[in-house]
Structures are given as structure tokens and as C-alpha cells.
Design an enzyme around this catalytic site. Structure first.
Site, PDB file in Angstrom:
ATOM      1  N   HIS A  72       0.630  -1.178  -0.012  1.00  0.00           N
ATOM      2  CA  HIS A  72       0.061  -0.053   0.072  1.00  0.00           C
ATOM      3  C   HIS A  72       1.166   1.369   0.037  1.00  0.00           C
ATOM      4  CE1 HIS A  72      -4.147  -1.550   1.426  1.00  0.00           C
ATOM      5  NE2 HIS A  72      -3.709  -2.385   0.671  1.00  0.00           N
ATOM      6  N   TYR A 202      -9.219   5.445   7.240  1.00  0.00           N
ATOM      7  CA  TYR A 202      -9.424   5.573   8.746  1.00  0.00           C
ATOM      8  C   TYR A 202     -10.432   6.854   8.658  1.00  0.00           C
ATOM      9  CZ  TYR A 202      -5.155   3.202   9.986  1.00  0.00           C
ATOM     10  OH  TYR A 202      -4.164   2.150  10.371  1.00  0.00           O
ATOM     11  N   PRO A 294      -4.433  -0.218  18.508  1.00  0.00           N
ATOM     12  CA  PRO A 294      -4.270  -0.512  17.311  1.00  0.00           C
ATOM     13  C   PRO A 294      -4.320   0.740  16.141  1.00  0.00           C
ATOM     14  CG  PRO A 294      -6.396  -1.478  18.090  1.00  0.00           C
ATOM     15  CD  PRO A 294      -5.747  -0.773  19.077  1.00  0.00           C
ATOM     16  N   LYS A 298       0.849  -0.569  14.962  1.00  0.00           N
ATOM     17  CA  LYS A 298       2.400  -0.553  15.473  1.00  0.00           C
ATOM     18  C   LYS A 298       2.620  -1.711  16.154  1.00  0.00           C
ATOM     19  CE  LYS A 298       4.197   3.031  13.723  1.00  0.00           C
ATOM     20  NZ  LYS A 298       3.897   2.356  12.344  1.00  0.00           N
ATOM     21  N   TYR A 386       3.711   6.198  10.303  1.00  0.00           N
ATOM     22  CA  TYR A 386       2.919   5.236   9.686  1.00  0.00           C
ATOM     23  C   TYR A 386       4.041   3.994   9.193  1.00  0.00           C
ATOM     24  CZ  TYR A 386      -1.249   2.522   8.459  1.00  0.00           C
ATOM     25  OH  TYR A 386      -2.247   1.425   8.411  1.00  0.00           O
TER      26      TYR A 386
END
Ligand code: RFL
Ligand code: PHB
Length: 396
Positions: A72, A202, A294, A298, A386
Site C-alpha cells: 500500500h 481511517y 491498534p 504498530k 506510519y
């Protein structure tokens, strides 16, 4: 029985450590309370940082991930009824993440360990640690036929997660724990449907957080913020899809693809750090030492980062008798852990509705999302965390 490193727990931390030590000629025995089938079927994490992907390739366990995982190159933040994209390679000098389920990582690591003659004892019970503050720590356990055994080792790696025996074996008063509980949990589902999006979404909405993730071309993973004490029985399939449609705000014409739900779980959310992560010859790694909510994806990546530091320290000890890296393990690992804690706490705070939170707080959260997605500096701050911060070369 004797070994160099007794590893407690066959999760990502324990298996990865055992494999990395093996590649450097250091022997270990891995003890696991559950069966091989159970550990290979437990649904948990899904996102691997660039550094985790690179490490899996370096240690020869990345072949299936490269074939079946999904690279991704960005993620979507969805609020106010529209998508804003964060482009990872563009903002991080080419880095990206891989969506590849944790239980697939486990399968690959178990296979690699067993193929190279690794010693993993599944379905053990009554694991207890002894003499951990001496140069010959011991682990006692019963095998799956209830036979008692003792392993004498040079070191013990406590990789047994949040419910393990390693951390509680350290005498009271030695460790300091830092904790933050969140007043919400996640309802996670697996469903049979094609992907709704090429990238993870998200989403923040007045009704709470939602996350659209994926597992395969025909299985999708999705989460909804919920009350941590809520019961699965309260969530019919119809209610779940209705809530996803509302929170993902389908005004712009995009909507999640719905399908048969075949798994539902509710998980609590907390942040937790143990300091130090060592006592005598016992070294803690992964969830045994720390937990993150979550939202930042990580947990697994931090477990892998810990054992990267720990294996280097153990190799230095066996190669040249140096114990300075072992002595520095905790401090080195904690630097990265606190940064990941901060990121996970920040993502969680920005993307969830807090019970009792008022309209002011919600407007601030939306403004923060506008800023993060509208400014290159803001987007970079999210992207570089990220995909995984660089490893501190001094610590490694
Ligand atoms: P694990 O995976 O819990 O493994 C510990 C192992 O030890 C065994 N064990 C024992 N063995 C011997 N003796 C004992 N006394 C024992 N007690 C326990 C257990 O059976 C188990 O097999 O810990 P490890 O290796 O530190 O790995 C940590 C990760 O599993 C965890 O951080 C992640 O799953 C967190 N996480 C995520 N992490 C990510 O990096 N990316 C994600 O996208 C992500 N999503 C998630 C997540 C965790 C979630 N849940 C379920 C909390 C999503 C969710 C919903
Ligand atoms: C998952 O796919 O399980 C997943 C993805 C992203 C997260 C957490 C979990 O932040």
C-alpha cells in the site's frame, strides 16, 4: 536440557528472535502454550512497516509475503463525507507498507524454524522461570503429554505477550509501568466481500471511528469504535452494516461493499510501557513489555523492532563476549517504543469520539484532520510514522 536462549512464546517476537539467532549460529528453544493450529489461525494485525518487510526479506521469510501481500502506497483519511489521501512514497523518500496478516507471518516463521531443525514446543503448560538473576536461568514446563522438563539457558527471552509469565516473574518494585486506558474499544469483523478500497480508510464521524482494511481479494477486515464493555450479541449483521454506512458517510457516492460476516470480536484499547525491559538474564520483547492501541498499526512492528535490537545484542555477546549492548537493550528499545506510543496515542485521540466529548472537541479533531491532510508538513508527520521511523543507527 540445555540451550543458549530459552524463548517464551511463539508470537511474532519469539519466532522472529529464534530465527534471527539461528541464522547467527545461536541455538534456542521456543515454548508455546497454544497449538500450532491455534497460533496459525488467530486473527490480529494486518499492516507491516517497510522495515518489517525488509527484515522478513533479509532473513529469508519474505517470499510468500511478496507474492500474496498487498503493498500500500498510501492511506485514506475520511471525514466530512470525503476522502483525503496521504501518499507514503512521495512523503517518505519511497517507503510504503504491506498488508499481510499476522497469522500469515506466523505460518511463514514456524515453517522456516521447523525446516531448519528449530525446536518449538507447542501446547506446553505450567511454564515457570527460575534463577533469572544468575548466569544460568532456568525454565520449567510440562510438555503436551504432561511430562515435566527443565531448560537451563544463558538467557531467557520473554516474548509471551500481555498474559504471559515472564513479566510477572520479575520481583515487585523492579519495573515501572506506564499506562493509559481508553474509554472505547473496537468491534472487528471479517466478511466475505471484494475490497471496498485500494487503500485502508481511517474515518472519523460524529458517531465514532471506523476503519476499512483488507485481508484478500475476497475477505475484508473492518473495525468500528464501540463501548469496550459492549457484547457481540448486541451487534447484529444489519446493525453493523448500518453503522458502517453511517460512519463512512456515503454522501459522495462511495460505500463499503457488504458481504456475509463470519467473525466478530470486541477488543479493548490501552497504552502500556514497562521500564526497564530487562531483569538479570531475562529480556522482555513485544507485547510482554508494551501495548499500543491498534489505530497506528504498530504492535507487531514494535515486537519485531525489539527483537532486532535484542538479537544484535545477543550476537555481540556470543561473538565477542560484549555485554554492553545487552545492558543497553532496554534503553535502546524504549526510545522507539515511546515514539510509537506517541503516534498510536495521537492517531487514537484524533480519530475517536470520546464519551462526553463535546462539539468543540469534535470540531478541533476535524480541524486537525484538515491540517494533517492539507499541509505537507502535517501529512509527512503521519506518513513517516506510519511507514515506520528509521532505526537509530547508534542503537543498532
Ligand atoms: P503475541 O502475538 O501475543 O505472542 C505471545 C505468544 O506467547 C504465548 N504465551 C505463552 N507461551 C508460553 N508460556 C506462557 N506462559 C505463555 N503465555 C502466552 C501466546 O500463546 C502467544 O502465542 O505477542 P508478540 O509476539 O509480542 O506480538 C505482538 C503482536 O501480536 C501485537 O502487538 C499485534 O497483534 C497488535 N496489533 C497490530 N499490530 C500491528 O503492527 N499492525 C496492526 O495492524 C495491528 N492490528 C493488533 C491489531 C492487535 C489487535 N488485537 C487483537 C489486540 C489489531 C487488533 C484487533
Ligand atoms: C488490520 O487490518 O487488522 C488493521 C489495519 C490497520 C490498523 C489496525 C488493524 O491500524
Amino acid at each position: 536440557m540445555r540451550t543458549q536462549v530459552a524463548v517464551i512464546g511463539a508470537g511474532p517476537a519469539g519466532l522472529m528472535l529464534s530465527h534471527m539467532l539461528h541464522l547467527q549460529g545461536i541455538e534456542s528453544v521456543v515454548l508455546e502454550t497454544r497449538s500450532r493450529d491455534a497460533i496459525e489461525a488467530t486473527i490480529r494485525a494486518g499492516v507491516l512497516e517497510q522495515g518489517t518487510v525488509d527484515l522478513m526479506n533479509e532473513i529469508g521469510v519474505g517470499r510468500r509475503m511478496l507474492r500474496e501481500g498487498f503493498p500500500h502506497e498510501g492511506t485514506i483519511l475520511r471525514f466530512d463525507g470525503r476522502d483525503r489521501r496521504i501518499d507514503f512514497p512521495e512523503l517518505t523518500g519511497g517507503k510504503k507498507v504491506m498488508v499481510y496478516a499476522q497469522h500469515e507471518v506466523i505460518k511463514d516463521l514456524v515453517e522456516a524454524r521447523l525446516a531448519s531443525g528449530g525446536d518449538i514446543r507447542f501446547e506446553v503448560s505450567g511454564v515457570s522461570l527460575h534463577d533469572i538473576d544468575t548466569a544460568s536461568p532456568k525454565v520449567r514446563f510440562r510438555d503436551k503429554d504432561n511430562q515435566a522438563h527443565e531448560i537451563v539457558a544463558d538467557f531467557i527471552a520473554g516474548c509471551d505477550g500481555t498474559q504471559g509469565v515472564s513479566r510477572p516473574s520479575i520481583p515487585a518494585g523492579v519495573l515501572k509501568g506506564y499506562e493509559r486506558l481508553y474509554p472505547f474499544g473496537w468491534l472487528g469483523i471479517l466478511c466475505k466481500a471484494p475490497p471496498s478500497s485500494d487503500e485502508l480508510i481511517y474515518a472519523l464521524h460524529e458517531r465514532g471511528f471506523a476503519l476499512v482494511s483488507t485481508r484478500s481479494p475476497d475477505i475484508q477486515r473492518m473495525y468500528l469504535q464501540c463501548d469496550p464493555t459492549d457484547k457481540i450479541e448486541n451487534w447484529s449483521d444489519d446493525r453493523i452494516w448500518e453503522e458502517f454506512r453511517a460512519r463512512l458517510d456515503t454522501r459522495d457516492g462511495w460505500a463499503p461493499k457488504e458481504g456475509a460476516i463470519f467473525s466478530k470480536v470486541i477488543v479493548g484499547m490501552r497504552s502500556f510501557v514497562t521500564d526497564p525491559m530487562q531483569y538479570g538474564r531475562l529480556f522482555l520483547a513485544g507485547d510482554a513489555a508494551h501495548v499500543v492501541p491498534p489505530t497506528g498499526a504498530k504492535g507487531l512492528n514494535l515486537a519485531v523492532a525489539d527483537v532486532r535490537v535484542l538479537s544484535k545484542a545477543l550476537v555481540a555477546f556470543y561473538r565477542s563476549g560484549r555485554s554492553d549492548l545487552l545492558d543497553g537493550y532496554s534503553a535502546a528499545a524504549l526510545k522507539r517504543i515511546w515514539k510509537a506510543q506517541r503516534f498510536s496515542w495521537w492517531m487514537t485521540s484524533m480519530l475517536h469520539r470520546f464519551p462526553g466529548g463535546d462539539e468543540f472537541q469534535y470540531r478541533i479533531q476535524i480541524a486537525e484532520l484538515e491540517y494533517i491532510t492539507g499541509s505537507r508538513a502535517g501529512s509527512t508527520a503521519l506518513a513517516e510514522n506510519y511507514v515506520g521511523l528509521p532505526f537509530d543507527s547508534a542503537a543498532l
